[in-house]
Structures are given as structure tokens and as C-alpha cells.
Scaffold this motif. Structure first.
Motif, PDB file in Angstrom:
ATOM      1  N   UNK B   2      -1.431   0.882  11.936  1.00 12.03           N
ATOM      2  CA  UNK B   2      -2.634   0.943  11.442  1.00 12.03           C
ATOM      3  C   UNK B   2      -2.991   2.601  11.264  1.00 12.03           C
ATOM      4  N   UNK B   3      -3.022   2.734   9.986  1.00  8.55           N
ATOM      5  CA  UNK B   3      -3.480   4.367   9.880  1.00  8.55           C
ATOM      6  C   UNK B   3      -4.460   4.796   8.909  1.00  8.55           C
ATOM      7  N   UNK B   4      -5.225   5.784   9.489  1.00  7.51           N
ATOM      8  CA  UNK B   4      -6.440   6.435   8.466  1.00  7.51           C
ATOM      9  C   UNK B   4      -6.012   7.675   8.382  1.00  7.51           C
ATOM     10  N   UNK B   5      -5.615   7.749   7.272  1.00  5.18           N
ATOM     11  CA  UNK B   5      -5.176   9.521   6.915  1.00  5.18           C
ATOM     12  C   UNK B   5      -6.314  10.109   6.020  1.00  5.18           C
ATOM     13  N   UNK B   6      -6.298  11.437   6.450  1.00  3.12           N
ATOM     14  CA  UNK B   6      -7.502  12.191   5.571  1.00  3.12           C
ATOM     15  C   UNK B   6      -6.432  13.457   4.998  1.00  3.12           C
ATOM     16  N   UNK B 146       4.902   6.984  -1.899  1.00  4.44           N
ATOM     17  CA  UNK B 146       5.357   7.853  -0.647  1.00  4.44           C
ATOM     18  C   UNK B 146       5.023   6.736   0.314  1.00  4.44           C
ATOM     19  N   UNK B 147       4.088   5.513   0.236  1.00  8.69           N
ATOM     20  CA  UNK B 147       3.908   4.724   1.183  1.00  8.69           C
ATOM     21  C   UNK B 147       4.400   3.208   0.733  1.00  8.69           C
ATOM     22  N   UNK B 148       5.549   3.388   0.182  1.00  6.39           N
ATOM     23  CA  UNK B 148       6.026   2.048  -0.820  1.00  6.39           C
ATOM     24  C   UNK B 148       6.312   1.008  -0.058  1.00  6.39           C
ATOM     25  N   UNK B 149       6.873   1.341   1.255  1.00 10.54           N
ATOM     26  CA  UNK B 149       7.052   0.125   2.043  1.00 10.54           C
ATOM     27  C   UNK B 149       5.656  -0.764   2.807  1.00 10.54           C
ATOM     28  N   UNK B 150       4.450   0.020   2.339  1.00  3.44           N
ATOM     29  CA  UNK B 150       3.413  -0.820   3.008  1.00  3.44           C
ATOM     30  C   UNK B 150       2.489  -1.398   1.870  1.00  3.44           C
ATOM     31  N   UNK B 379       3.825   7.844   7.814  1.00  2.00           N
ATOM     32  CA  UNK B 379       4.036   6.031   7.734  1.00  2.00           C
ATOM     33  C   UNK B 379       5.384   5.957   8.602  1.00  2.00           C
ATOM     34  N   UNK B 380       6.471   6.669   8.213  1.00  2.00           N
ATOM     35  CA  UNK B 380       7.665   5.953   8.983  1.00  2.00           C
ATOM     36  C   UNK B 380       7.614   6.375  10.359  1.00  2.00           C
ATOM     37  N   UNK B 381       7.071   7.330  10.825  1.00  2.00           N
ATOM     38  CA  UNK B 381       6.775   7.486  12.190  1.00  2.00           C
ATOM     39  C   UNK B 381       6.139   6.209  12.783  1.00  2.00           C
ATOM     40  N   UNK B 382       5.001   6.082  12.275  1.00  2.00           N
ATOM     41  CA  UNK B 382       4.328   4.790  12.494  1.00  2.00           C
ATOM     42  C   UNK B 382       5.156   3.340  12.609  1.00  2.00           C
ATOM     43  N   UNK B 383       5.792   3.329  11.637  1.00  2.00           N
ATOM     44  CA  UNK B 383       6.648   2.019  11.462  1.00  2.00           C
ATOM     45  C   UNK B 383       7.947   2.069  12.548  1.00  2.00           C
ATOM     46  N   UNK B 384       8.332   3.137  12.748  1.00  4.11           N
ATOM     47  CA  UNK B 384       9.460   3.302  13.573  1.00  4.11           C
ATOM     48  C   UNK B 384       8.996   2.936  15.052  1.00  4.11           C
ATOM     49  N   UNK B 385       7.953   3.725  15.445  1.00  3.30           N
ATOM     50  CA  UNK B 385       7.263   3.355  16.801  1.00  3.30           C
ATOM     51  C   UNK B 385       6.786   2.086  16.764  1.00  3.30           C
TER      52      UNK B 385
END
Lengths: 578, 498
Positions: B2-6, B146-150, B379-385
């Protein structure tokens, strides 16, 4: 007049050749060679050598534009601080006694030895990384090289190229005798050649023929060499060699005649267009008493005489770059037909050869014996012996005996590094003087260690390999050797440093040993589990029954079988039942 | 996951004298904030936040804007700015300003500034500013790419998957393929060409990633497709639909990068065999491609370089060929830009872009790349973790070493810092933090001690103890059956009594 002009034109064309173009001077060059030497008993040894020389300093890091030198190896050398790299993958064993001194021998399995640059701080880490990358490049199990099979010899392996110092801490040596060499190792090796297997001598490298042979050894040697005679700059040399021994007697229906087509099922049609030299040498040295040269067809372009490994040899040379060669026929198929079937008399036994075996009985102790032969009629010479023994054979160093002609022979130099369990192997290096015409027997006893059950190899009853021991010696030549121009002489005379004219360098490998270790019954744990579980379950079952069974008095039933039978009989008799 | 980016973009709008529109809400200087939501999926939301400051020009800026051409003004203004990475400065010039050519109302400079022709009211200026900021920072599609895998599959355009994944480094390999060394002796001065054309671009891009460049020449390397002979033009043609099959056989010869784990970008220059020249690539409509080159997404590009046939057929072979590196590098650099997602598409017609010159890359293009890569890294970090957490959940008795744990903590901390910096509008430090987060998370994820094969699966443990469980189950099952039988009988018996 016209004829002369034509000849001149031809010569000019030849001089221009396919080498460097009219533009920038090329800084790298490829030379390819094939040496065919008939061995006694109808075997033929074929040795290919592809030599790429690059007038650039790979170490500097700024060089990243590759032409003939393969990029994969070049980057490896630059990235890991490699000064010298020697990798050999071998299937089979070179029988020195029967086949004579090999041009370049390698031990069975995989052998890797590397000298690193003095700038490399963590040599072990670089070595580990290097073996992993090489294992990827050559599809070989070199990633199994770890501290338990790596040694640092102090004297046996000196740098073969340019070297400022010989601090042996920068050297790593490992042998994997179990490694099986096959097509998957040959394909990446061929891919490193500038012409691949599409043109030149490499078209002969057809896997199905190469592995249908008695001995197959492919190697890669990278080393820095002097750029010119003044040696102010460094060039890098990559040698890719491949030696294969065909048993022509067995495959040729009892005839020992051979030809390129019979051995490789291909013939040569052209040189690699990138090569500045492309030659086939055939050893036609006389084999019989009349000192007649062997006859090969088609007639060679020239004949070359050289003293190789203390022996005078005559070579028929086919220069694939010479336009005369392909004038008469489109392809070159070198053939040798023996005049008389009994030609090929005994090969003179090589001056230095060795044998090794393991003896003893039972699974507790054993003995490794090495026999070294010096057949030189009047010269004694020293030999360096390197033994690496895995830690699970515990050597008893006090039992080391060296006996020559019935007397004890004290080595003038001994370096022994004992093994540490699961950490490093035994390393034993000795300098032994071999008297003329003698046999030296070296024995050492060992005890077999018990391994943990996870340490056994997949097929433990096959046994455990002990790598070949290495013999390095400067062997005195029987005949005087001339100083030869290294660049011009065929094949390997220039890989090992030649000293003075009276002796030549030889490196020999003995047979690898196969030792049985006490092997447990691997199904035992499961058997134990099954047995105890069954016993526990049976106990549990009866105990459970005992605890849960309810006892109650049963009323007498209507009678047993006997009563019913009696009633049936009574019915027949017409008597009322009981 | 889950990510909220600003994403905060600092924008400065500078009004030159005579360009201030009449309907400003407040007197200059003042600031306002505009937020828009970029929809990605339910669990990821990206908010873009343009923090705009409106002011009038300083005296020195005014002097700079007096230059003769837009280019000179841009160069002069660049010296006056302390433009940090990710920020934008927009100069509004009067409607009649001679700086902008006829028909052009927006000029985008080489650095982080643009000139906008005044005209209309504030609302018109705002829409123009919005278009401009999207060109110079990011758009919804660039963030979605950039967030293509989501992003769900159908929603992405065909170009979105062309861009290279964000990575700490890239290896660029130029390969010259000469399948016919007998007829062509091809020589290329790649060293000089790399130094002259590629290195300036890479120097600029060094902020984004580490680059290494090398080259090789491969002989007897052929394409996987036999080209079709066209009688009319007496040339050979490669049709667009056969191009996917071209790469595979070549790829085996290219060799992998042995010494690093960075992705490789391959640029191949193919000199066709004599028997297959000239060779032309056809597009989908059958017309020859003018550059005679094509690119493969996330892989690299191939260019076909035809050698002119010698005037006399008797000319001696091999024919010496010196490759025209300017022509080749032009194509390869364009492909490199394309692979990094730096293409000038969807540009409104009244926009004028300054050519980036020798550097090959404008500052704001670099910012675009940084925005996209920062978002992608987070996004990659969040997916990896997340997948690491899933793995740890699956194996209960896995051992997590202290160094792995500290890498995970560091990854989380860096990712949070990256997000905070993004929200604060500090693009450069956000990107640095996101890179650190990626490094730490990858190191934790690929730690050899976390290999799940190292752990004995529970179902196999059960299988080993089956000889125990099975015989023990027999009496229990038998007595269960007996109990059931008895209760049934007990139920039946009373009915019989009736």
C-alpha cells in the motif's frame, strides 16, 4: 618478363594478405595451428592452438573495446585483477608411458590455477568470485572450488608470463578430479574463438567426433607477455588449446591409416579470415630403423625441423594462407598411409614418467605410493612433486619414505601444510633428486576420516577422488638443442619458459586416485524410524485397547456349532432338537 | 504494497514587466498550491502537488530577458537561478515579446526554465502552466509507466513497457556484427565515437545510475531470419513482423556480463553478408525504414549498415569498410533516449524545445527521469519487502540474521525518507534515499540465508512419521467406528420396544 611481373604481383598480394587493413594498424592478432602427431599403437594426437595476442594493457581498466580478444574473458581479467589464468578441462588420462611426452598435459577433470595482481587485497574473495564466473562461462562445476580443495603451492607453479615478483600468496591452485567434460563445455570454448567454428581450423571441432576419443583436453591460458624484444610494454595473450587422441586402429577396421576426414568427418577448406597465421603441422619424424620420414599426402608446402622436448622432430607444414595449397583441390584432407603395417616401432620411453596408486586393505588405513622413473642413461636431475590430498584422508607424515635404488633419498626441500578438517587439504611439496636410470618410490600412509552424512557425494560407493599429483622438472635433453625462434616454432615451445639449450621444462600429472571411504547405510535412519514407530504403535494399540475396553458378562448364547450340528442330525432322525 | 505518494514540484512563475495579467487574486508576490490525484490502483495513490510561487522579475532577470533570442535569454537566466533538481522556473513575457518566434507561445530551455508568452486571463495562463509542468516534470502516464507492475494490464499504453526498469547501474555494449569477414573487413572507431557522442550523455545521466560502456566485434554472427529478395529494388528486405525472430540467435553470441549484475543495453550494428546486401528493414506498411534500424524494448537496438558494392566486381576481397560513426551514433543515441523514456511525444503544437546540444539531454529531461525512477524505486522496495514478508510468513522457523534484519529496517527507513523528501519537493535527496532503499531491500531479499529450500518443509516431516501415525490411528479409528455403531443401535432399540 610477363611471368616475372605476375609473380611479383602475387608476392605483393601475399604480403598485403588478409592482415591489417589499409586503415588503422590492428593491435590484435590471431594465429591458429594444428599439430597432428601419430602415436604408437595406432593412436593419433591432434592438438589445436588458437593464439590471440592483444597489444593493450587489460589491467588499466580503460580498455573496453574488444575485437579479437573475447570480451567475457577480458572483462574478467580487468575486473578481478588476474595476472595469469590457466584453466584446463580434461576427459581421460594422457598415458605418458605409451604416448610419450605430451605437448601440454592436464590432469583428469578440471584444473584451475591463477596468479593475481599484487593490487588485489582479498585474494580468496577474488578467487571465489573468479571460479564462480568461470563456471558460468564454461558451464563447468568450477563453483565447487572452495577452501577444501584450494592450495597455494610455494614452488611448483611459477608464472608463465611476465611477472615482477613471485609472491606465492597471490597464487591459487585447485583441481576437481570428478568433473566430467562434455559438449556443454566445448561449445562455450568454441564461442570464444573469433571465427567460432565457422571457418579455419575450428571447423574440425565437431563435438560428436571429439568426444569419441581416448583423451580430450581443452584449455584456456591467459598471460601477459612482452610486446616486443625490448619489453617496455605489455601485451596480453590468450591461448586456447585443445588436445584430442583418436584411436585410429580401433575405428579404422584394424588399419592404422588416418586422414582428417576419418578423424573429424570434415576437411579444411580455408583459413580463418581473421588469422594472420594458419598452419597444420604433421609430425613425420622417422619411426623405423631406416630413418625414413613418414609420407603424407597431399605434399606439404614446407618441411620444418625442430627439437621438441629433447627429441629431434620433423614436421610437414601446410600453410592454409598460401594460395598454392588450394590450387589443385578445394579442400585439404591430410592423409597418412603406412607403407608397412609393422612400421611404428616402439616409442623410446620418455625420460621422466610417473605412476601412482593407492594400496592397503580395509576401510581404516591405506597407503599412497608414487613411482617416478628417470630413464636418462647418465644424467641425474631434480623434480618438484606437488601432492594435494583432501582432508578426509589423514596423512601420517612420519610414514613418508622416499626410496631410490634401495636407499633412502632425502628431499632437498619439503613444504608441508597439514589439512584442517573441512577447511583445507593437505599440501606436500618436495624437491627430490632423481639419480640417472632409477626408479624412486614415495609412500605415505593415511587414515580415512568419517564424514558427516551430508558430506557424502551423491554416489558415495563409487569412491572419492584424490587429484593428480604434479611433477615439474627441467629434464636434461639427450641431444643438444638449438636456440629456436619462439615465435616461429610450432606450438607450445613458447608457453613454458625454455632455459638454456641443454634442458627443457616438463610438467607431468599422475593418475587421479579413487579411494573408498567408510560409507554408512543411508537408509538406516529411515529404517530406524520405521521400526521404532511400529513398535511404539503396537504398544500404543494394545495399551489403548486395554484402557478403552469395557468388560461385561455375556449371556450364554443359543449354542455353539456342535449344538447346531447335533440339531440338524436330530432333525434328520426325527428326534426333537435339544 | 500500500503506498500513498505525494510528489511536490516547486514552481516559480516570474512575470516580466508588462505581462502581469489583470485578474490576479492578490498582489505579487504570492503563492498557491494545486493538487491532483493520479489514479494507479486501489492500493496505490499518487498525488501531484504543484507549489507555485508568483513573483515579478528582478532587475538582473529583466536584463537577461532583453536578449535577442530565446536561447541567449535562457543561457543568461540560467546563471541567475539556483535551480535545484526537480524545480521549475517559468518566465512570463509580454505578448508582443520578440524573444519567441511567431506561432510559438512556450519555449522550453536547456535547463530548468521556460518562457511563456502572456495572453488572456489567469485561467488561460494556468492551463498553459499545467501543460508545461507536465512536459517538464511528469505526467499521469509517465508515473503509471513507472508503476507498471501495479497497473492492471489493459490500462497501459504500448509504450509504457518500453522503458528500462530503474536500476543502480546499466551496462551499455556496442557490438559490431560482421557475418562475412571474408568479403568485408569492417573497421569502426568506436573508442572515439563513444568519447565524443555517448560519454557526454552518460556524464549527464550519471546522476541517475552508474554506466559502463564497452564494445566488441563479433564475426560470423548472423541474424535469425533470412531476408526476402525484392526484385524491383534488387535489395533484400526484412519485414517488421519477422524482426522479433532476429535477435535470439545473435543474443547467444553477445555474451553476458560476467562481472556485474546490472542490466545490459545492447546496440548492434549489423553489416549484412555480401550475398544479402543491400538489406533494408520494412515497417508494417511495407515502406523502408529511413534509419534502417529498430529497437527492442528493454533490450537495445539494432541497426543495419549496408556496405556499398564496389564499383568493379573484380575488386579484391575483403573489402575494407570504415563505418561512418556519426550516422550510427545518431541512431543509437536516439534509441538510448527512447529506452530511457525520453521521447518528445504528445507535445502541444505551440511548444518549442531547445535542442539539448552536445550533452544530448536537457536538465529538465533528467528531472523527468528522476521523478519516474524515484517513484519506481519506492514501488520496487515496497514490492520486494512485501514478498520477503510473505516468504517469512510461509516458513515459520526461518532464521533471520541480524544483518538481514538491519537491512530491512534500513530499507524501510530509507523508503520513508524518500517519500518524505518527495512530499517536500526535494527530488535529488528523495532519489538518493530511494536508491539506498532499493540496495538495502535487494540485499536483504537475496541474502543466501533466506533461501527457502534450506528449510525442511513441514509436509515432508509428516511423511516421515507416517509409520507412527498410521498404526496409531488404526485402533482409534476402530473404536470410533464401534462407538458410532453402538449409538446407532441404541437409537434403534427403543423404537423396537414400542
Amino acid at each position: 618478363g610477363g611471368m616475372a611481373a605476375e609473380l611479383l604481383l602475387l608476392l605483393l598480394l601475399l604480403a598485403a594478405g588478409p592482415g591489417p587493413g589499409p586503415g588503422r594498424a590492428q593491435r590484435d592478432a590471431l594465429r591458429e595451428e594444428l599439430l597432428l602427431s601419430p602415436l604408437p599403437a595406432g593412436d593419433v594426437a591432434a592438438t589445436f592452438q588458437f593464439r590471440t595476442r592483444w597489444d593493450a594493457d587489460l589491467q588499466r581498466g580503460e580498455v573496453s573495446h574488444y575485437r579479437l580478444f573475447p570480451k567475457a574473458l577480458g572483462r574478467l581479467v580487468a575486473a578481478l585483477g588476474v595476472r595469469e589464468l590457466h584453466l584446463a578441462l580434461t576427459q581421460g588420462f594422457w598415458r605418458t608411458q605409451a604416448w610419450g611426452q605430451p605437448p601440454l598435459q592436464a590432469p583428469a577433470g578440471a584444473e584451475l590455477w591463477v596468479w593475481f595482481q599484487p593490487t588485489v587485497t582479498d585474494v580468496d574473495k577474488a578467487w571465489k568470485e573468479l571460479s564462480n564466473i568461470l563456471s558460468g562461462i564454461f558451464c563447468a562445476s568450477l563453483n565447487f572450488i572452495d577452501s577444501t580443495n584450494t592450495v597455494t603451492p610455494t614452488a611448483s607453479f611459477k608464472p608463465l608470463g611476465l611477472a615482477n615478483g613471485t609472491d606465492h600468496h597471490l597464487l591459487r591452485y585447485a583441481v576437481l578430479p570428478r568433473e566430467v567434460v562434455c559438449t556443454e563445455n566445448l561449445t562455450p570454448w568454441k564461442k570464444l574463438l573469433p571465427c567460432g567454428s565457422k571457418a579455419g581450423l575450428a571447423v574440425l571441432l565437431k563435438a560428436e567426433r571429439l568426444f569419441h576419443s581416448s583423451y580430450h583436453s581443452q584449455a584456456v591460458h591467459i598471460r601477459p607477455v612482452c610486446r616486443d624484444a625490448s619489453c617496455l610494454a605489455v601485451s596480453w595473450e590468450l591461448r586456447q588449446t585443445l588436445t584430442v587422441v583418436f584411436d585410429t586402429f580401433a575405428s579404422g577396421q584394424g588399419k592404422k591409416d588416418w586422414s582428417l576426414f576419418k578423424m573429424f568427418s570434415r576437411t579444411l577448406t580455408d583459413a580463418c579470415p581473421l588469422a594472420s597465421q594458419s598452419k597444420v603441422y604433421v609430425d613425420i619424424s622417422p619411426k623405423n630403423k631406416e630413418k625414413e620420414l613418414l609420407e603424407v599426402s597431399p605434399p606439404p608446402t614446407s618441411v620444418h625441423e625442430a627439437v621438441v622436448q629433447g627429441d629431434k622432430r620433423t614436421y610437414a607444414v601446410y600453410d592454409l594462407l598460401s594460395p598454392l595449397l588450394f590450387n589443385t583441390s578445394r579442400s585439404l584432407n591430410v592423409q597418412l598411409k603406412w607403407q608397412r603395417p609393422q612400421d611404428s616401432s616402439e616409442l623410446p620411453t620418455p625420460v621422466l614418467h610417473a605412476q601412482r596408486y593407492v594400496s592397503g586393505y580395509g576401510l581404516q588405513t591405506g597407503e599412497i605410493s608414487t613411482l617416478i622413473y628417470n630413464t636418462h642413461p647418465y644424467r641425474a636431475f631434480p623434480v618438484l612433486l606437488l601432492e594435494t590430498v583432501p582432508w578426509y584422508l589423514r596423512l601420517y607424515v612420519h610414514t613418508l619414505t622416499i626410496i631410490t635404488k634401495g636407499k633412502e633419498n632425502k628431499p632437498s626441500y619439503i613444504h608441508y601444510q597439514p589439512a584442517q578438517d573441512r577447511r583445507r587439504p593437505h599440501l606436500l611439496e618436495m624437491l627430490i633428486q632423481l639419480p640417472a636410470n632409477s626408479i624412486t618410490k614415495i609412500t605415505i600412509q593415511f587414515e580415512r576420516a568419517l564424514l558427516k552424512w551430508t558430506e557424502y557425494t551423491p554416489d558415495p560407493n563409487h569412491g572419492f577422488y584424490v587429484g593428480s599429483s604434479v611433477l615439474s622438472a627441467l629434464v636434461p635433453s639427450v641431444i643438444a638443442m638449438k636456440d629456436v625462434d619462439e615465435e616461429q616454432s610450432p606450438l607450445f615451445t613458447s608457453l613454458f619458459p625454455s632455459s638454456d639449450g641443454s634442458s627443457y621444462f616438463v610438467r607431468l600429472y599422475t593418475e587421479p586416485l579413487l579411494v573408498n571411504l567408510p560409507t554408512p547405510d543411508f537408509s538406516m535412519p529411515y529404517n530406524v524410524i520405521c521400526l521404532t514407530c511400529t513398535v511404539v504403535a503396537v504398544c500404543y494399540g494394545s495399551f489403548y485397547n486395554l484402557l478403552t475396553r469395557t468388560f461385561h458378562v455375556e449371556e450364554p448364547s443359543r449354542g455353539g456349532l456342535a449344538k447346531r450340528l447335533a440339531n440338524i442330525i436330530r432333525k434328520f432322525r426325527g428326534v426333537p432338537p435339544l | 504494497a500500500c503506498a500513498q505518494l505525494q510528489l511536490a514540484v516547486p514552481v516559480a512563475v516570474v512575470f516580466a514587466p508588462g505581462s502581469v495579467s489583470g485578474d490576479l487574486p492578490r498582489p505579487l508576490p504570492f503563492g498557491d498550491v494545486q493538487e491532483t490525484e493520479i489514479a494507479v490502483n486501489q492500493r496505490t495513490s499518487v498525488t501531484s502537488r504543484y507549489e507555485t510561487v508568483y513573483r515579478s522579475t528582478t532587475a538582473r532577470e529583466e536584463a537577461a530577458l532583453d536578449a535577442a533570442t530565446a536561447r541567449e535569454a535562457d543561457a543568461a537566466l540560467h546563471l541567475l537561478q539556483d535551480a535545484s533538481v526537480g524545480s521549475l522556473t517559468v518566465y512570463v513575457v509580454p505578448e508582443t515579446s520578440p524573444l519567441l518566434p511567431q506561432g510559438v507561445s512556450v519555449y522550453v530551455g536547456k535547463h530548468r526554465s521556460a518562457l511563456v508568452r502572456a495572453g488572456g486571463d489567469l485561467a488561460a495562463l494556468r492551463t498553459r502552466l499545467q501543460q508545461l509542468t507536465q512536459v517538464m516534470s511528469f505526467t499521469a502516464t509517465s508515473i503509471a509507466a513507472a508503476l507498471s507492475d501495479r497497473v492492471p494490464d489493459g490500462q497501459l499504453g504500448p509504450d509504457a513497457r518500453r522503458h528500462l526498469k530503474s536500476s543502480l547501474g546499466y551496462e551499455i555494449t556496442f557490438s559490431l556484427l560482421n557475418p562475412d569477414p571474408k568479403s568485408h573487413d569492417v573497421d569502426w572507431d568506436i573508442e572515439d565515437a563513444v568519447n565524443r557522442y555517448v560519454q557526454p550523455v552518460l556524464d549527464k545521466l550519471s546522476l541517475v545510475a552508474n554506466f559502463s560502456v564497452d564494445s566488441q566485434i563479433l564475426y560470423y554472427a548472423v541474424l535469425g531470419v533470412t531476408p526476402r529478395f525484392d526484385k524491383e529494388s534488387s535489395s533484400f528486405l526484412l519485414s517488421a513482423h519477422s524482426l522479433p525472430h532476429v535477435i535470439n540467435p545473435v543474443e547467444a553470441r553477445l555474451g553476458s556480463s560476467a562481472a556485474s549484475l546490472y542490466p545490459v543495453l545492447n546496440f548492434l550494428l549489423y553489416v549484412p553478408e555480401r550475398s544479402h546486401s543491400p538489406l533494408y528493414i520494412q515497417d508494417k506498411d511495407g515502406a523502408p525504414v529511413p534509419t534502417n534500424a529498430f529497437h527492442s524494448p528493454r533490450w537495445g537496438g539494432i541497426m543495419v549498415y549496408n556496405v556499398e558494392a564496389p564499383a568493379s566486381p573484380q575488386a579484391s576481397l575483403p573489402l575494407h569498410v570504415d563505418v561512418d560513426m556519426v550516422r550510427v551514433m545518431e541512431v543509437f543515441l536516439a534509441q538510448l533516449r527512447l529506452l530511457f523514456g525520453l521521447s518528445w511525444e504528445e507535445l502541444p503544437p505551440e511548444f518549442l524545445l531547445e535542442s539539448p546540444g552536445n550533452e544530448g539531454l536537457a536538465d529538465w529531461e533528467l528531472d523527468r527521469l528522476l521523478w519516474a525512477h524515484t517513484v519506481e524505486n519506492i514501488a520496487t522496495v515496497s514490492t520486494t519487502l512485501t514478498s520477503l514478508a510473505q516468504l517469512l510468513d510461509k516458513i515459520g522457523n526461518i532464521v533471520i540474521k541480524d544483518d538481514v534484519a538491519s537491512e530491512v529496517y534500513q530499507a524501510v527507513a530509507s523508503a520513508q525518507r524518500a517519500m518524505a523528501e518527495l512530499a517536500a519537493g526535494h527530488l535529488h535527496s528523495a532519489f538518493q534515499a530511494s536508491r539506498e532503499a532499493v540496495t538495502s531491500s535487494e540485499r536483504a531479499f537475496f541474502d543466501p540465508s533466506l533461501l527457502h529450500l534450506l528449510y525442511f518443509p513441514d509436509d515432508q516431516k509428516f511423511a516421515i512419521y507416517i509409520p507412527l501415525f498410521l498404526p496409531m490411528a488404526v485402533p482409534i479409528l476402530l473404536s470410533l467406528a464401534k462407538i458410532i455403531r453402538e449409538t446407532r443401535q441404541r437409537k434403534k432399540e427403543p423404537t423396537k420396544m414400542d
